[in-house]
Each structure stands twice: as structure tokens, then as C-alpha cells.
Design an enzyme around this catalytic site. Structure first.
Site, PDB file in Angstrom:
ATOM      1  N   GLU A 126       6.849   4.442  26.700  1.00  0.00           N
ATOM      2  CA  GLU A 126       5.750   3.627  27.282  1.00  0.00           C
ATOM      3  C   GLU A 126       4.707   3.209  27.270  1.00  0.00           C
ATOM      4  O   GLU A 126       4.142   5.086  27.952  1.00  0.00           O
ATOM      5  CB  GLU A 126       6.991   3.624  28.872  1.00  0.00           C
ATOM      6  CG  GLU A 126       7.952   2.132  28.981  1.00  0.00           C
ATOM      7  CD  GLU A 126       9.130   3.034  28.751  1.00  0.00           C
ATOM      8  OE1 GLU A 126       9.899   1.923  28.415  1.00  0.00           O
ATOM      9  OE2 GLU A 126       9.295   4.088  28.581  1.00  0.00           O
ATOM     10  N   THR A 127       3.956   1.872  27.798  1.00  0.00           N
ATOM     11  CA  THR A 127       2.995   2.458  28.169  1.00  0.00           C
ATOM     12  C   THR A 127       2.319   1.738  29.979  1.00  0.00           C
ATOM     13  O   THR A 127       3.644   0.722  29.920  1.00  0.00           O
ATOM     14  CB  THR A 127       1.509   1.697  27.328  1.00  0.00           C
ATOM     15  OG1 THR A 127       1.488   2.624  26.092  1.00  0.00           O
ATOM     16  CG2 THR A 127       0.427   1.421  27.891  1.00  0.00           C
TER      17      THR A 127
END
Length: 265
Positions: free
Chosen positions: A47-48
Site C-alpha cells: 500500500e501507498t
């Protein structure tokens, strides 16, 4: 060229190269969905998170895997709060987040721990097809359906550790539905692993959002509100979970890996 501050944090651990790495991008305004998705793909982490401070003092937050935007991400929220506490809000004891998909979220700093406060998810009994069992490589004892994930209960920690899913098959069968595998733990109340090949993540190292389902599930079975948990991926992660009516508190550590800039035209 425009500069965007970026940080990479290992969440749910106090040791580098353990837990779950997340990228955190601090924005002044939202970039296009395509550009944020491209940044997440370039980072190539599970995830970002993209974070913007609002005039009210809260922070808007969104999360992207390398392939899709997701409704909720625990470890990237923990990582975002860690960055804000360390670099932007050093005197704060709590960070308030607003997600367009998940609503109001918060992270509280207490001693060495960061504590997420998330809404719980609901589960209902479900069936699982033979094809999915074959893709998982093992039949569970019980199956439950959550809002966007399947929860599979296995007999032992050893069984969960031995799971070796066929990810292309699982992705084809379930699409963007994630799979939580869980069992009673050794030295902790419960263990888990999380698979989401349809979202571009074969196995997520430590999944805070999965514990919004796991916490009420195990709290009911074990008849206790405070639980210790371990996600037994290769990187491992440790969590402390507390059921608070229709909310769950998920606590853990975080540690900084890098801080820098990216440049976007």
C-alpha cells in the site's frame, strides 16, 4: 517538476525489514487518480497512502495497492500517523483521519505504541466451493464472509503456516475478495495470514484492516476483549487488539526506513 515528500515505514514492528512496509506521500492537494495509482505501482509496496491536511486540522487519507484503490488499510494508516507524529505534529497525541471510503479514523500515541481506532466489520457464515479449497490447498474448519474478505478458520497455527495458495487460480475465482486465514496461536491469542491476489497483493505481510474482523471474531470465541495477535507471514507482525463495542483498537509499533522526495511533472 513538482516535489512530493515521501516516506517508507515498516508498520506493526519495531525492527527494520519486519512488519509491513508502507509508503506515505504528503500532498498539498489531490493528484489525479491515475497519477496516484502510478505512484503506488512505482513504489510496488502492498500500500501507498496519500495524505492531505484539511483546514479543520484533520487529515484526508486514501490508500492504493500497486493495482487498485482500496477501502481501508490499517498498516498504511499506522505508517501515516507515525510520519505525522515524527515530522509534522510532534506535540500531538492523536491524529484524526477522514477517509472518503471508510469514514472517521484515528491513531493515538501512547508510550511506544500507536493505536488505530477503526470500525469493526461484520461476518456471516458462508460456504466455500471445492475450487477455492483447491486453490487454497487445504480445507478450513469454518468459513465466514465479511464486507470484502473471506475469513477461513483452521485448526492450528501450523496449518495456517503451511498454506501455499495457487494465487492465479485464487484471483480468478475470487476477484478482489481477500482471504484471511486464522487459527489459535502459540504464545498469542490468534494468528493469521492474508491473501489478496486480485488486488495485486499475493500475501500482505501484516494487515491491520483484517483485524477489524478478526478481533470481534476471536473476542467472541475466547470471551475476552483484549487480545494478542501475530500475522505469520515471512516478515511477521505483532498486534494488540481490543474490542470496544462497534469499534476496534489495534496497536503496534512502527519504524522509519526512508524519507525523500519524488518529482512529478
Amino acid at each position: 517538476m513538482q516535489e512530493i515528500k515521501i516516506f517508507q515505514v515498516d508498520a506493526f514492528t519495531d525492527k527494520l525489514f519486519r512488519g509491513n512496509p508502507a509508503a506515505v506521500c504528503i500532498l498539498n492537494e489531490w493528484r489525479s487518480d491515475n497519477q496516484m495509482q502510478s505512484i503506488a505501482a512505482e513504489n510496488n509496496l502492498s500500500e501507498t497512502a496519500f495524505v492531505i491536511k484539511k483546514n479543520t486540522g484533520e487529515y484526508a487519507i486514501r490508500w492504493f495497492t500497486p493495482t487498485v484503490e482500496v477501502n481501508l488499510c490499517g498498516h498504511a494508516t499506522l505508517a501515516s500517523a507515525f510520519v505525522l507524529f515524527e515530522f509534522f505534529e510532534p506535540d500531538a497525541k492523536e491524529i484524526l483521519f477522514v477517509s472518503p471510503r471508510a469514514g472517521n479514523l484515528s491513531v493515538r500515541k501512547t508510550d511506544q505504541l500507536l493505536t488505530l481506532n477503526f470500525p469493526t466489520g461484520t461476518l456471516r457464515g458462508a460456504a466455500i466451493g471445492e475450487e477455492t479449497i483447491n486453490a487454497m490447498g487445504m480445507a478450513p474448519l469454518e468459513v465466514y464472509q465479511g464486507p470484502s474478505d473471506l475469513l477461513l478458520l483452521f485448526e492450528s497455527q501450523e496449518q495456517v503456516a503451511l498454506l501455499n495458495p495457487n494465487f492465479p487460480m485464487l484471483s480468478k475465482l475470487l476477484g478482489t475478495i481477500g482471504v484471511i486465514a486464522t487459527a489459535p496461536g502459540k504464545g498469542v491469542d490468534f494468528v493469521s495470514r492474508y491473501f489478496a491476489p486480485g488486488e495485486g497483493i499475493d500475501e500482505d505481510p501484516v494487515t491491520g484492516s483484517a483485524h477489524t474482523l478478526l478481533t470481534p471474531f476471536w473476542a467472541k470465541r475466547l470471551k475476552k476483549e483484549l487480545l494478542t495477535a501475530k500475522q505469520i507471514s515471512k516478515r511477521e507482525g505483532h498486534l494488540i487488539c481490543k474490542l470496544c463495542d462497534d469499534r476496534v483498537e489495534i496497536s503496534g509499533n512502527a519504524i522509519l526506513f526512508l524519507a525523500g522526495s519524488i518529482f512529478i511533472e
